[in-house]
Write a protein that holds these residues in place. Structure first.
Motif, short mmCIF file in Angstrom:
data_model
loop_
_atom_site.label_atom_id
_atom_site.label_comp_id
_atom_site.label_asym_id
_atom_site.label_seq_id
_atom_site.Cartn_x
_atom_site.Cartn_y
_atom_site.Cartn_z
N LEU A 361 -1.28 66.99 2.91
CA LEU A 361 -0.41 67.62 1.93
C LEU A 361 0.12 66.60 0.93
O LEU A 361 0.54 65.50 1.32
CB LEU A 361 0.77 68.30 2.62
CG LEU A 361 0.47 69.45 3.58
CD1 LEU A 361 1.76 69.97 4.19
CD2 LEU A 361 -0.29 70.57 2.89
N GLU A 362 0.14 66.97 -0.32
CA GLU A 362 0.67 66.05 -1.34
C GLU A 362 2.16 65.85 -1.19
O GLU A 362 2.72 64.84 -1.64
CB GLU A 362 0.33 66.57 -2.74
CG GLU A 362 0.96 67.91 -3.10
CD GLU A 362 0.61 68.36 -4.50
OE1 GLU A 362 1.34 69.23 -5.03
OE2 GLU A 362 -0.37 67.85 -5.07
N GLN A 363 2.84 66.80 -0.53
CA GLN A 363 4.29 66.67 -0.35
C GLN A 363 4.67 65.64 0.72
O GLN A 363 5.81 65.19 0.79
CB GLN A 363 4.90 68.03 0.07
CG GLN A 363 4.77 69.12 -0.96
CD GLN A 363 3.51 69.96 -0.79
OE1 GLN A 363 2.51 69.47 -0.27
NE2 GLN A 363 3.56 71.21 -1.23
N ILE A 364 3.72 65.29 1.57
CA ILE A 364 3.97 64.38 2.70
C ILE A 364 3.32 63.04 2.44
O ILE A 364 2.14 62.96 2.06
CB ILE A 364 3.42 64.98 4.01
CG1 ILE A 364 4.06 66.33 4.32
CG2 ILE A 364 3.62 64.00 5.17
CD1 ILE A 364 5.50 66.28 4.77
N ASN A 365 4.07 61.95 2.66
CA ASN A 365 3.49 60.62 2.56
C ASN A 365 3.73 59.84 3.85
O ASN A 365 4.57 60.24 4.68
CB ASN A 365 4.07 59.87 1.35
CG ASN A 365 5.58 59.65 1.46
OD1 ASN A 365 6.05 58.99 2.39
ND2 ASN A 365 6.34 60.20 0.52
N PRO A 366 3.01 58.75 4.08
CA PRO A 366 3.12 58.01 5.36
C PRO A 366 4.52 57.51 5.69
O PRO A 366 4.83 57.28 6.86
CB PRO A 366 2.14 56.85 5.16
CG PRO A 366 1.11 57.38 4.22
CD PRO A 366 1.90 58.24 3.26
N GLN A 367 5.37 57.34 4.68
CA GLN A 367 6.74 56.87 4.96
C GLN A 367 7.59 57.96 5.61
O GLN A 367 8.71 57.69 6.05
CB GLN A 367 7.41 56.41 3.66
CG GLN A 367 6.89 55.07 3.15
CD GLN A 367 5.44 55.12 2.69
OE1 GLN A 367 5.08 56.00 1.90
NE2 GLN A 367 4.62 54.20 3.18
N MET A 368 7.07 59.18 5.69
CA MET A 368 7.80 60.29 6.31
C MET A 368 7.48 60.45 7.79
O MET A 368 7.91 61.41 8.42
CB MET A 368 7.50 61.59 5.57
CG MET A 368 8.00 61.62 4.14
SD MET A 368 7.59 63.18 3.32
CE MET A 368 8.21 62.87 1.67
N PHE A 369 6.72 59.50 8.36
CA PHE A 369 6.37 59.53 9.77
C PHE A 369 7.17 58.49 10.53
O PHE A 369 7.37 57.37 10.05
CB PHE A 369 4.89 59.25 9.98
CG PHE A 369 3.98 60.38 9.53
CD1 PHE A 369 3.42 61.24 10.47
CD2 PHE A 369 3.69 60.56 8.20
CE1 PHE A 369 2.59 62.28 10.07
CE2 PHE A 369 2.85 61.59 7.78
CZ PHE A 369 2.30 62.45 8.72
N ARG A 370 7.59 58.84 11.74
CA ARG A 370 8.31 57.86 12.55
C ARG A 370 7.35 56.95 13.29
O ARG A 370 7.72 55.88 13.77
CB ARG A 370 9.25 58.56 13.54
CG ARG A 370 8.56 59.22 14.72
CD ARG A 370 9.56 59.60 15.81
NE ARG A 370 8.89 60.02 17.02
CZ ARG A 370 8.90 61.25 17.51
NH1 ARG A 370 9.54 62.21 16.83
NH2 ARG A 370 8.29 61.55 18.64
N ASP A 371 6.10 57.40 13.46
CA ASP A 371 5.07 56.59 14.10
C ASP A 371 3.72 57.02 13.52
O ASP A 371 3.67 57.64 12.46
CB ASP A 371 5.11 56.73 15.63
CG ASP A 371 5.03 58.19 16.10
OD1 ASP A 371 4.22 58.96 15.54
OD2 ASP A 371 5.76 58.56 17.04
N ALA A 372 2.63 56.74 14.22
CA ALA A 372 1.31 57.00 13.65
C ALA A 372 0.94 58.48 13.62
O ALA A 372 -0.01 58.85 12.93
CB ALA A 372 0.25 56.22 14.44
#
Length: 396
Positions: A361-372
């Motif tokens: 999703l374009e709304q979600i980027n990797p900085q929005m994850f707490r882990d992998a």
């Protein structure tokens, strides 16, 4: 009867009594140890047990309901109270629930979905919308092989007696074993106990782990402690549960927290997002779930199809989705993607439903994850929940 025969019977009786007492003592010790280490349904599968206990109250409610069902990625990524508030702001009244559970695979989720189906059908109730997560790495051969020691215990926790008999396929010994585990051993098989203890006594070869520098480790520890203290201050009377009915199975939302709490938690998450931490988590997912290779287990794919069919029986609409993927750390080779495409095609053919791919999703980027793999609280879960509102508001 002569005196020698009578004497022999007394001796044999004493032997049998001694053996019986020894076995009873051993069983008592085993159950005591299992209870101490949390080897019981509540300890092993606490979130599932607590959610099942809440089902009668959930089903008794009059509001139209939405359920998001899946793995720990659903647990982390869907905020039901935020979903309800945003839907209400658009003039619709709904009650949603987070039924995401870590530690399961589709084989076990199939039996859990049957219990949910029975609860709704027993009261002649229906879900307005069921969103079911297809988690690729939860459906692999590696994930299934690692569950071998838990199959009997998890079955007795989740399956009905009729289903247990069906699983044994006429094998009397296996039937006796499963019912013994269910009614005598508190749902805990000897295999689960020996595997648990064996790992403690004979731990697996240590896997090399990446390490952060001491300054980062110290900061993570300090921020973690501060975050816990602020949580306790924000919720002085909250009884912590793995699955909470007041929270609808979800987690706390920004509106519940103080500005300081949100600030500290955001900083704490950043300390979890280091290259070392992400690498270690990804490596663990590779080792325990084949997250990059995606060699699928046919039994688990078939089980997932049954989950969807179960939900169809008590839901007005069923959607199957794949949750966002941390594309900085989890990427597929062409061969893995081909295997995933094949599994998706099998599921779509078996269910008659298209899988909605939310992995990129374009709304979600990797900085929005707490882990992998898991979205971070107050960040990724907020954005993804908003996306689901936009996608399904018309179906409510």
């Amino acid at each position: 009867m002569n005196s020698s025969t009578s004497s022999s019977r007394k001796i044999y009786g004493k032997i049998l009594l001694g053996v019986g007492l020894t076995m009873a003592g051993a069983w008592s010790v085993l159950m005591m140890v299992a209870d101490i280490v949390g080897a019981n349904a509540e300890g092993v599968m606490g979130r599932v047990v607590q959610a099942r206990r809440a089902l009668p109250q959930i089903v008794s409610e009059d509001k139209k309901q939405v359920m998001v069902f899946g793995s720990s990625m659903v647990d982390a990524g869907f905020s039901p109270r935020l979903f309800d508030a945003q839907v209400k702001a658009q003039g619709k009244d709904i009650k949603s629930y987070n039924f995401g559970f870590g530690g399961l695979n589709p084989y076990f989720q199939d039996y859990l979905s049957r219990r949910i189906r029975e609860a709704y059908q027993g009261e002649d109730k229906r879900l307005k919308l069921a969103i079911i997560e297809f988690n690729p790495f939860q459906t692999t051969q590696t994930r299934w092989n690692r569950a071998n020691s838990m199959v009997d215990s998890f079955l007795t926790m989740l399956a009905s007696n009729a289903e247990l008999l069906a699983v044994t396929k006429g094998d009397l010994n296996r039937a006796m074993l499963l019912f013994n585990i269910k009614y005598v051993r508190n749902d805990i098989s000897s295999q689960m106990v020996t595997t648990f203890m064996g790992r403690g006594i004979f731990p697996a070869e240590r896997v090399k782990r990446e390490r952060d520098d001491e300054a980062m480790v110290k900061r993570r520890r300090e921020l973690g402690k501060q975050a816990n203290e602020l949580y306790a201050a924000d919720f002085p009377d909250l009884v912590r549960r793995q699955w909470s009915l007041p929270l609808q199975g979800g987690r706390t939302i920004p509106q519940d927290r103080s500005a300081k709490s949100l600030e500290v938690y955001a900083e704490y998450i950043k300390t979890q997002q280091t290259a070392a931490q992400m690498t270690n988590f990804r490596n663990r997912r590779i080792r325990t779930a084949d997250v990059l290779g995606l060699n699928f287990e046919p039994l688990l794919v078939e089980s997932f199809i049954r989950i969807v069919e179960n939900f169809k029986q008590f839901s007005d609409k069923v959607e199957v989705v794949m949750l966002p993927r941390n594309t900085d750390w989890i990427n597929y080779s062409p061969e893995a993607q081909a295997r995933l495409n094949s599994a998706i095609a099998q599921i779509e053919k078996g269910t008659g439903l298209s899988i909605r791919n939310h992995q990129n999703l374009e709304q979600i980027n990797p900085q929005m994850f707490r882990d992998a793999t898991h979205l971070a609280r107050y960040q990724g879960d907020i954005v993804y929940t908003q996306f689901l509102v936009e996608q399904y508001i018309g179906d409510l």
